[in-house]
Design a protein around this motif. Structure first.
Motif, PDB file in Angstrom:
ATOM      1  N   ARG A 167      76.511 -35.820  39.638  1.00  0.00           N
ATOM      2  CA  ARG A 167      77.169 -34.899  40.597  1.00  0.00           C
ATOM      3  C   ARG A 167      77.276 -35.567  41.912  1.00  0.00           C
ATOM      4  NH1 ARG A 167      75.705 -30.364  37.390  1.00  0.00           N
ATOM      5  NH2 ARG A 167      74.056 -30.198  38.727  1.00  0.00           N
ATOM      6  N   ALA A 168      75.990 -36.034  42.211  1.00  0.00           N
ATOM      7  CA  ALA A 168      75.697 -36.570  43.793  1.00  0.00           C
ATOM      8  C   ALA A 168      76.358 -37.991  43.863  1.00  0.00           C
ATOM      9  CB  ALA A 168      74.204 -36.189  44.112  1.00  0.00           C
ATOM     10  N   LEU A 169      76.587 -38.741  42.895  1.00  0.00           N
ATOM     11  CA  LEU A 169      77.063 -39.928  42.987  1.00  0.00           C
ATOM     12  C   LEU A 169      78.383 -40.319  43.549  1.00  0.00           C
ATOM     13  CD1 LEU A 169      75.737 -43.001  42.355  1.00  0.00           C
ATOM     14  CD2 LEU A 169      76.639 -42.803  40.030  1.00  0.00           C
ATOM     15  N   GLY A 170      79.152 -39.386  43.073  1.00  0.00           N
ATOM     16  CA  GLY A 170      80.722 -39.359  43.444  1.00  0.00           C
ATOM     17  C   GLY A 170      80.754 -39.347  45.011  1.00  0.00           C
ATOM     18  N   PRO A 171      80.207 -38.335  45.501  1.00  0.00           N
ATOM     19  CA  PRO A 171      80.271 -38.168  46.832  1.00  0.00           C
ATOM     20  C   PRO A 171      79.589 -39.158  47.856  1.00  0.00           C
ATOM     21  CG  PRO A 171      79.892 -36.127  46.329  1.00  0.00           C
ATOM     22  CD  PRO A 171      79.703 -37.100  44.875  1.00  0.00           C
ATOM     23  N   ALA A 172      78.386 -39.538  47.237  1.00  0.00           N
ATOM     24  CA  ALA A 172      77.776 -40.564  47.894  1.00  0.00           C
ATOM     25  C   ALA A 172      78.381 -41.993  47.794  1.00  0.00           C
ATOM     26  CB  ALA A 172      76.441 -41.049  47.302  1.00  0.00           C
ATOM     27  N   ILE A 173      79.057 -42.298  46.680  1.00  0.00           N
ATOM     28  CA  ILE A 173      79.977 -43.607  46.686  1.00  0.00           C
ATOM     29  C   ILE A 173      80.927 -43.388  47.691  1.00  0.00           C
ATOM     30  CG2 ILE A 173      81.607 -45.003  45.535  1.00  0.00           C
ATOM     31  CD1 ILE A 173      79.596 -44.484  42.978  1.00  0.00           C
ATOM     32  N   TYR A 174      81.889 -42.376  47.886  1.00  0.00           N
ATOM     33  CA  TYR A 174      82.807 -42.095  48.565  1.00  0.00           C
ATOM     34  C   TYR A 174      82.578 -42.155  50.199  1.00  0.00           C
ATOM     35  CZ  TYR A 174      86.105 -39.765  51.718  1.00  0.00           C
ATOM     36  OH  TYR A 174      87.313 -39.459  52.573  1.00  0.00           O
ATOM     37  N   GLU A 175      81.254 -41.660  50.515  1.00  0.00           N
ATOM     38  CA  GLU A 175      80.776 -41.812  51.848  1.00  0.00           C
ATOM     39  C   GLU A 175      80.397 -43.193  52.271  1.00  0.00           C
ATOM     40  OE1 GLU A 175      77.645 -39.188  52.214  1.00  0.00           O
ATOM     41  OE2 GLU A 175      78.863 -37.084  52.421  1.00  0.00           O
ATOM     42  N   THR A 176      79.807 -43.908  51.275  1.00  0.00           N
ATOM     43  CA  THR A 176      79.480 -45.275  51.525  1.00  0.00           C
ATOM     44  C   THR A 176      80.638 -46.192  51.929  1.00  0.00           C
ATOM     45  OG1 THR A 176      77.486 -45.086  50.235  1.00  0.00           O
ATOM     46  CG2 THR A 176      78.274 -47.251  50.665  1.00  0.00           C
ATOM     47  N   LEU A 177      81.715 -45.736  50.935  1.00  0.00           N
ATOM     48  CA  LEU A 177      82.914 -46.731  51.433  1.00  0.00           C
ATOM     49  C   LEU A 177      83.572 -46.300  52.566  1.00  0.00           C
ATOM     50  CD1 LEU A 177      84.486 -46.331  47.657  1.00  0.00           C
ATOM     51  CD2 LEU A 177      83.477 -48.426  48.679  1.00  0.00           C
ATOM     52  N   VAL A 178      83.396 -44.993  52.950  1.00  0.00           N
ATOM     53  CA  VAL A 178      84.039 -44.669  54.298  1.00  0.00           C
ATOM     54  C   VAL A 178      83.257 -45.308  55.486  1.00  0.00           C
ATOM     55  CG1 VAL A 178      84.002 -42.766  55.831  1.00  0.00           C
ATOM     56  CG2 VAL A 178      84.935 -42.386  53.743  1.00  0.00           C
ATOM     57  N   MET A 179      81.968 -45.438  55.440  1.00  0.00           N
ATOM     58  CA  MET A 179      81.110 -45.948  56.382  1.00  0.00           C
ATOM     59  C   MET A 179      81.265 -47.538  56.386  1.00  0.00           C
ATOM     60  SD  MET A 179      77.448 -44.186  56.333  1.00  0.00           S
ATOM     61  CE  MET A 179      77.184 -44.240  54.560  1.00  0.00           C
ATOM     62  N   VAL A 180      81.467 -48.080  54.927  1.00  0.00           N
ATOM     63  CA  VAL A 180      81.881 -49.608  55.266  1.00  0.00           C
ATOM     64  C   VAL A 180      83.049 -50.030  55.748  1.00  0.00           C
ATOM     65  CG1 VAL A 180      82.054 -51.409  53.563  1.00  0.00           C
ATOM     66  CG2 VAL A 180      80.208 -50.445  53.444  1.00  0.00           C
ATOM     67  N   GLY A 181      84.200 -49.069  55.312  1.00  0.00           N
ATOM     68  CA  GLY A 181      85.633 -49.360  55.709  1.00  0.00           C
ATOM     69  C   GLY A 181      85.737 -49.296  57.409  1.00  0.00           C
ATOM     70  N   ILE A 182      85.343 -48.218  57.743  1.00  0.00           N
ATOM     71  CA  ILE A 182      85.465 -47.762  59.146  1.00  0.00           C
ATOM     72  C   ILE A 182      84.773 -48.829  60.133  1.00  0.00           C
ATOM     73  CG2 ILE A 182      85.018 -46.247  60.941  1.00  0.00           C
ATOM     74  CD1 ILE A 182      85.644 -43.817  59.162  1.00  0.00           C
ATOM     75  N   SER A 183      83.321 -49.112  59.499  1.00  0.00           N
ATOM     76  CA  SER A 183      82.441 -50.222  60.324  1.00  0.00           C
ATOM     77  C   SER A 183      83.225 -51.503  60.422  1.00  0.00           C
ATOM     78  CB  SER A 183      81.120 -50.084  59.940  1.00  0.00           C
ATOM     79  OG  SER A 183      80.596 -48.922  59.995  1.00  0.00           O
ATOM     80  N   SER A 184      83.671 -51.808  59.110  1.00  0.00           N
ATOM     81  CA  SER A 184      84.303 -53.244  58.806  1.00  0.00           C
ATOM     82  C   SER A 184      85.466 -53.347  59.777  1.00  0.00           C
ATOM     83  CB  SER A 184      84.772 -53.388  57.568  1.00  0.00           C
ATOM     84  OG  SER A 184      83.399 -53.557  56.720  1.00  0.00           O
ATOM     85  N   LEU A 185      86.386 -52.367  59.914  1.00  0.00           N
ATOM     86  CA  LEU A 185      87.653 -52.526  60.601  1.00  0.00           C
ATOM     87  C   LEU A 185      87.311 -52.542  62.033  1.00  0.00           C
ATOM     88  CD1 LEU A 185      90.537 -52.201  60.682  1.00  0.00           C
ATOM     89  CD2 LEU A 185      90.458 -49.750  60.893  1.00  0.00           C
ATOM     90  N   ALA A 186      86.114 -51.412  62.658  1.00  0.00           N
ATOM     91  CA  ALA A 186      86.008 -51.337  63.974  1.00  0.00           C
ATOM     92  C   ALA A 186      85.194 -52.812  64.253  1.00  0.00           C
ATOM     93  CB  ALA A 186      85.037 -50.533  64.305  1.00  0.00           C
ATOM     94  N   THR A 187      84.446 -53.473  63.426  1.00  0.00           N
ATOM     95  CA  THR A 187      83.926 -54.766  63.857  1.00  0.00           C
ATOM     96  C   THR A 187      84.923 -55.784  64.172  1.00  0.00           C
ATOM     97  OG1 THR A 187      81.710 -54.044  62.713  1.00  0.00           O
ATOM     98  CG2 THR A 187      82.324 -56.422  62.957  1.00  0.00           C
ATOM     99  N   VAL A 188      85.657 -55.928  63.198  1.00  0.00           N
ATOM    100  CA  VAL A 188      86.740 -56.789  63.350  1.00  0.00           C
ATOM    101  C   VAL A 188      87.804 -56.608  64.572  1.00  0.00           C
ATOM    102  CG1 VAL A 188      88.948 -57.888  62.324  1.00  0.00           C
ATOM    103  CG2 VAL A 188      87.029 -57.433  61.010  1.00  0.00           C
TER     104      VAL A 188
END
Length: 160
Positions: A13-34
């Motif tokens: 049950r906790a895995l789905g939201p955790a994966i979503y939060e991880t993808l959000v962090m990686v996506g936003i950070s990657s875009l901002a880094t570039v």
């Protein structure tokens, strides 16, 4: 000591939201880094000694900031950025707040990668562009960037 008992259902049950939060962090950070690291890397390249727009003061200042930021361990960087993160995002915890320290930690590394990649462009191509009358901005946006994409294309063909 408190012993937590988690069932497989609780973990799933906790895995789905955790994966979503991880993808959000990686996506936003990657875009901002570039978005932040690409121009910083170009500025580091063009302002170096002998560069297109040689500016030793700016070059040394930006290089020092990049080097110091790269040498700070991430945990210390994250803790020292809590007030800034709270001011910027309104919170010091959560996926959005984590993006701030992730981005600030990654930008100097990405900027150095960009600078290193631009150093690989043969100086003769830059000189030829200036001889043909291109402006500094045209040299950076057309010659340097076009050369890098050409090298990537040739590299892919060689590996095939």
């Amino acid at each position: 000591m408190i012993l937590l008992e988690l069932s497989l259902d609780d973990i799933l049950r906790a895995l789905g939201p955790a994966i979503y939060e991880t993808l959000v962090m990686v996506g936003i950070s990657s875009l901002a880094t570039v978005v932040l690291g690409l121009p910083l890397g170009v500025v580091l390249f063009v302002t170096q000694r002998g560069g297109i727009v040689a500016n030793p003061v700016l070059s040394i200042t930006l290089s020092t900031i990049a080097n110091v930021t790269r040498s700070i361990p991430y945990a210390i960087l994250m803790l020292s950025l809590i007030p800034f993160t709270r001011w910027l995002t309104g919170s010091s915890v959560g996926p959005l707040a984590a993006c701030v320290s992730l981005t600030i930690g990654a930008v100097p590394f990405f900027a150095r990668l960009v600078e290193s990649a631009l150093r690989d462009v043969h100086p003769g191509k830059v000189d030829a562009a200036h001889a043909m009358g291109s402006t500094r901005m045209q040299t950076v946006t057309k010659v340097l960037q076009l050369q890098r994409s050409e090298e990537r294309r040739v590299g892919k063909e060689c590996r095939s």
